[in-house]
Design a protein around this motif. Structure first.
Motif, PDB file in Angstrom:
ATOM      1  N   LEU A   1       0.893  -1.165   0.034  1.00  0.00           N
ATOM      2  CA  LEU A   1       0.174   0.071   0.077  1.00  0.00           C
ATOM      3  C   LEU A   1       0.874   1.398  -0.081  1.00  0.00           C
ATOM      4  N   VAL A   2       2.008   1.200   0.784  1.00  0.00           N
ATOM      5  CA  VAL A   2       2.823   2.461   1.097  1.00  0.00           C
ATOM      6  C   VAL A   2       3.537   2.704  -0.182  1.00  0.00           C
ATOM      7  N   GLY A   3       4.197   1.539  -0.591  1.00  0.00           N
ATOM      8  CA  GLY A   3       5.236   1.639  -1.750  1.00  0.00           C
ATOM      9  C   GLY A   3       4.573   2.134  -3.070  1.00  0.00           C
ATOM     10  N   SER A   4       3.385   1.489  -3.181  1.00  0.00           N
ATOM     11  CA  SER A   4       2.516   1.844  -4.597  1.00  0.00           C
ATOM     12  C   SER A   4       2.189   3.274  -4.600  1.00  0.00           C
ATOM     13  N   LEU A   5       1.641   3.628  -3.184  1.00  0.00           N
ATOM     14  CA  LEU A   5       1.260   4.994  -3.159  1.00  0.00           C
ATOM     15  C   LEU A   5       2.408   6.167  -3.476  1.00  0.00           C
ATOM     16  N   GLU A   6       3.388   5.650  -2.715  1.00  0.00           N
ATOM     17  CA  GLU A   6       4.781   6.521  -2.800  1.00  0.00           C
ATOM     18  C   GLU A   6       5.061   6.518  -4.346  1.00  0.00           C
ATOM     19  N   ALA A   7       5.326   5.589  -5.045  1.00  0.00           N
ATOM     20  CA  ALA A   7       5.429   5.601  -6.327  1.00  0.00           C
ATOM     21  C   ALA A   7       4.686   6.695  -7.264  1.00  0.00           C
ATOM     22  N   CYS A   8       3.296   6.595  -6.664  1.00  0.00           N
ATOM     23  CA  CYS A   8       2.351   7.698  -7.647  1.00  0.00           C
ATOM     24  C   CYS A   8       2.741   9.070  -7.132  1.00  0.00           C
ATOM     25  N   PHE A   9       3.268   9.397  -5.918  1.00  0.00           N
ATOM     26  CA  PHE A   9       3.362  10.785  -5.334  1.00  0.00           C
ATOM     27  C   PHE A   9       4.771  11.291  -6.152  1.00  0.00           C
ATOM     28  N   LEU A  10       5.593  10.295  -6.293  1.00  0.00           N
ATOM     29  CA  LEU A  10       6.970  10.834  -6.938  1.00  0.00           C
ATOM     30  C   LEU A  10       6.871  10.920  -8.338  1.00  0.00           C
ATOM     31  N   ALA A  11       6.279   9.823  -9.123  1.00  0.00           N
ATOM     32  CA  ALA A  11       5.824  10.106 -10.216  1.00  0.00           C
ATOM     33  C   ALA A  11       5.134  11.366 -10.722  1.00  0.00           C
ATOM     34  N   ARG A  12       4.223  11.537  -9.954  1.00  0.00           N
ATOM     35  CA  ARG A  12       3.366  12.843 -10.180  1.00  0.00           C
ATOM     36  C   ARG A  12       4.216  14.278 -10.286  1.00  0.00           C
ATOM     37  N   ARG A  13       5.505  14.052  -9.427  1.00  0.00           N
ATOM     38  CA  ARG A  13       6.243  15.345  -9.272  1.00  0.00           C
ATOM     39  C   ARG A  13       7.343  15.099 -10.429  1.00  0.00           C
ATOM     40  N   GLY A  14       7.250  13.871 -11.146  1.00  0.00           N
ATOM     41  CA  GLY A  14       8.229  13.875 -12.385  1.00  0.00           C
ATOM     42  C   GLY A  14       9.377  13.141 -12.196  1.00  0.00           C
ATOM     43  N   TYR A  15       9.538  12.409 -11.130  1.00  0.00           N
ATOM     44  CA  TYR A  15      10.603  11.408 -10.712  1.00  0.00           C
ATOM     45  C   TYR A  15      10.688  10.294 -11.589  1.00  0.00           C
ATOM     46  N   GLU A  16      11.663   9.685 -12.016  1.00  0.00           N
ATOM     47  CA  GLU A  16      11.791   8.485 -12.545  1.00  0.00           C
ATOM     48  C   GLU A  16      11.826   7.459 -11.249  1.00  0.00           C
ATOM     49  N   VAL A  17      10.855   6.378 -11.556  1.00  0.00           N
ATOM     50  CA  VAL A  17      10.582   5.741 -10.497  1.00  0.00           C
ATOM     51  C   VAL A  17      10.562   4.023 -10.810  1.00  0.00           C
ATOM     52  N   HIS A  18      11.368   3.202  -9.929  1.00  0.00           N
ATOM     53  CA  HIS A  18      11.489   1.880 -10.231  1.00  0.00           C
ATOM     54  C   HIS A  18      10.783   1.141  -8.891  1.00  0.00           C
ATOM     55  N   LEU A  19       9.628   0.620  -8.977  1.00  0.00           N
ATOM     56  CA  LEU A  19       9.090  -0.221  -7.916  1.00  0.00           C
ATOM     57  C   LEU A  19       9.384  -1.568  -7.951  1.00  0.00           C
ATOM     58  N   PHE A  20      10.173  -2.147  -6.826  1.00  0.00           N
ATOM     59  CA  PHE A  20      10.263  -3.437  -6.710  1.00  0.00           C
ATOM     60  C   PHE A  20       9.660  -4.229  -5.797  1.00  0.00           C
ATOM     61  N   GLU A  21       9.291  -5.208  -6.032  1.00  0.00           N
ATOM     62  CA  GLU A  21       8.164  -6.027  -5.288  1.00  0.00           C
ATOM     63  C   GLU A  21       8.962  -7.677  -5.216  1.00  0.00           C
ATOM     64  N   ASN A  81       6.495   6.985 -16.499  1.00  0.00           N
ATOM     65  CA  ASN A  81       7.688   7.288 -15.749  1.00  0.00           C
ATOM     66  C   ASN A  81       7.816   6.354 -14.328  1.00  0.00           C
ATOM     67  N   VAL A  82       6.814   5.275 -14.267  1.00  0.00           N
ATOM     68  CA  VAL A  82       6.836   4.179 -13.183  1.00  0.00           C
ATOM     69  C   VAL A  82       7.064   2.916 -13.869  1.00  0.00           C
ATOM     70  N   HIS A  83       8.299   2.125 -13.277  1.00  0.00           N
ATOM     71  CA  HIS A  83       8.596   0.810 -13.978  1.00  0.00           C
ATOM     72  C   HIS A  83       8.527  -0.178 -12.733  1.00  0.00           C
ATOM     73  N   VAL A  84       7.647  -1.023 -12.883  1.00  0.00           N
ATOM     74  CA  VAL A  84       7.240  -2.016 -11.577  1.00  0.00           C
ATOM     75  C   VAL A  84       7.945  -3.259 -11.929  1.00  0.00           C
ATOM     76  N   HIS A  85       8.946  -3.892 -10.792  1.00  0.00           N
ATOM     77  CA  HIS A  85       9.482  -4.944 -11.065  1.00  0.00           C
ATOM     78  C   HIS A  85       9.038  -5.925 -10.081  1.00  0.00           C
ATOM     79  N   PHE A  86       8.295  -6.985 -10.460  1.00  0.00           N
ATOM     80  CA  PHE A  86       7.665  -8.119  -9.405  1.00  0.00           C
ATOM     81  C   PHE A  86       8.669  -9.160  -9.634  1.00  0.00           C
ATOM     82  N   CYS A  87       8.562  -9.918  -8.224  1.00  0.00           N
ATOM     83  CA  CYS A  87       9.547 -11.022  -8.434  1.00  0.00           C
ATOM     84  C   CYS A  87      10.925 -10.803  -7.977  1.00  0.00           C
ATOM     85  N   HIS A  88      11.228  -9.563  -7.218  1.00  0.00           N
ATOM     86  CA  HIS A  88      12.724  -9.073  -7.172  1.00  0.00           C
ATOM     87  C   HIS A  88      12.769  -9.001  -5.655  1.00  0.00           C
ATOM     88  N   LYS A  89      13.764  -9.796  -5.039  1.00  0.00           N
ATOM     89  CA  LYS A  89      14.201  -9.844  -3.715  1.00  0.00           C
ATOM     90  C   LYS A  89      15.375  -9.074  -3.684  1.00  0.00           C
TER      91      LYS A  89
END
Length: 472
Positions: A17-37, A127-135
């Motif tokens: 919940l927090v990581g996904s929302l934070e990715a949205c906030f950062l992307a909204r500001r224009g950052y390049e975001v890589h979200l790892f799960e 500008n959000v890139h999601v990477h699942f199955c990454h430990k």
């Protein structure tokens, strides 16, 4: 938006919940975001393993959803309003206790649904890139480098980023990296109570088996059970007890006898066979509180949500606090014009006292929910708070209202509650004298005289009852 922000790369660990929302906030500001799960994409799974305690959404969590344009969709279309606690007594009687004198409510929201909506929203940003199955294997929190293991291909992925953010939960790998560094303070506490999820199904005609707009509570002193409504008309039931009591319930007969003694109405609501089957198919899970500081390393690393302040679930603020983390961080990015060297230290300084305050309040509220809601002294104090809040709405706000229905900083909620306790104690001591004094001062007109009589009646009555109970 300046080029400095556009060229900043952020790696967020944890797509809950927090990581996904934070990715949205950062992307909204224009950052390049890589979200790892670490897990698979939950939107593709039939069953999501792990903790699934239902969420009680309140104003702090809603603030983050509102910024992302998701509040109406999630709250109004999916959330089920809960206007009060519904207390279930051993004799099968029930009574309701309103959360707020103005009728404000919290909302029952499914954890999986909310997580799926936030992931989908994050992926709408180019500008959000999601990477699942990454430990996450290792991280250099100063240099901004990380190594992930793709759990499907077994390949390692080396990542460099300007900012690393850990939103990876109570057992955070990012926090473990911070713990290796000097001057990092950390404490954790497992409470001696565990929890187990059960379910009250919908009725045969597909209706709720209990009044739906309540958080139902079965308070029993050392333990309790709660139930939150779901969209499919079922109820997510959570049983909280000391592990030693869980361990004593070893056979179906012992389990049913225990429920008949402590939760008699729940036996028929859940169903005897379903209760036995579900109880013995599961095991009691632990609950942990975490406090730590600082939340950042220089201008390159940060932890948020449960990674920074895991708490027991009894104030319903774990998710709300985590989502408010995102809002606070965004406010500080705006304040300091995205200068991370100023933002990260400011975030730790502002957020740490509030996070530690709500961790403590969550522990306190377990006592309230399992025991004090049936205390006459507790109920009288609630009447005091409602009365004084009506008389002085700008200066007197009950603790639960402050925490749940405002964004007053958590540590200030506690400070205000301590001030209120001192005031109430003084009122109780002087009892009816205060009411008489108010009556004398407010008799200038007939209307005001009637008001003074009402004030006198309430204050004198409550004071005498509270004093009598307090001295028993």
């Amino acid at each position: 938006m300046d080029n400095r922000v556009r060229s900043t790369k952020v790696a967020v660990v944890g797509a809950g919940l927090v990581g996904s929302l934070e990715a949205c906030f950062l992307a909204r500001r224009g950052y390049e975001v890589h979200l790892f799960e670490y897990r698979d994409d939950i939107r593709l799974l039939e069953h999501v393993p792990g903790r699934s305690i239902n969420l009680a959404m309140s104003i702090r969590g809603r603030a983050g959803l509102k910024t992302m344009g998701l509040e109406d969709k999630i709250i109004k279309n999916h959330g089920i309003p809960m206007v009060a606690r519904m207390i279930h007594n051993k004799d099968n009687t029930i009574k309701s206790i309103q959360y707020n004198k103005d009728g404000k409510c919290i909302y029952s929201v499914g954890r999986r649904y909310l997580n799926e909506e936030l992931l989908t929203k994050a992926e709408e940003f180019p500008n959000v890139h999601v990477h699942f199955c990454h430990k996450l294997l290792t991280a250099d929190l100063t240099k901004g480098t990380m190594i992930f293991l793709n759990t499907k291909t077994k390949e390692e992925l080396h990542v460099e980023a300007d900012l690393l953010i850990g939103c990876d939960g109570a057992y955070s790998s990012m926090r473990k990296e911070m713990m290796k560094r000097p001057h990092f303070n950390y404490s954790q506490q497992y409470i001696p109570h565990g929890y187990m999820e059960l379910c009250i199904p919908a009725t045969p005609d597909n209706e709720f088996a209990m009044p739906p707009n309540y958080l139902h509570i079965w308070p029993r002193g050392k333990y309790m059970m709660i139930a939150l409504p779901n969209q499919d008309k079922s109820w997510t039931v959570t049983l909280f007890m000391p592990f030693e009591i869980f361990d004593e319930l070893t056979t179906p007969e012992i389990l049913l006898d225990f429920f008949k003694e402590n939760y008699p109405d729940a036996v028929d609501l859940i169903g005897r066979d379903k209760l036995v089957r579900d109880f013995f198919a599961n095991k009691a899970l632990p609950m942990i509180s975490v406090k730590c500081s600082p939340y950042h390393i220089g201008s390159t690393s940060l932890i948020m949500g449960d990674a920074a302040h895991a708490m027991v679930p009894f104030y319903g603020q774990g998710m709300n606090c985590g989502m408010e983390d995102c809002v606070v961080f965004d406010e500080l990015l705006e304040l300091y014009n995205d200068d991370l060297s100023q933002v990260l230290p400011a975030y730790t300084k502002q957020r740490n006292p509030d996070a530690e305050a709500i961790v403590d309040l969550a522990m306190y509220n377990y006592i309230v929910m399992r025991d004090l809601v049936n205390s006459k002294l507790f109920l009288l104090r609630k009447k005091w708070d409602d009365l004084l809040s009506s008389l002085f709405p700008r200066t007197w706000t009950p603790l639960y209202t402050m925490v749940t229905f405002t964004r007053v900083r958590y540590h200030l909620c506690i400070a205000n509650k301590e001030w209120q306790d001192r005031v109430v104690n003084k009122i109780v001591k002087i009892g009816g004298i205060l009411g008489i004094g108010l009556g004398i001062l407010l008799t200038q007109t007939q209307a005001v005289h009637q008001l003074s009589c009402t004030i006198y009646h309430h204050i004198s009555g409550l004071a005498s009852k509270t004093l009598a109970l307090a001295t028993q």
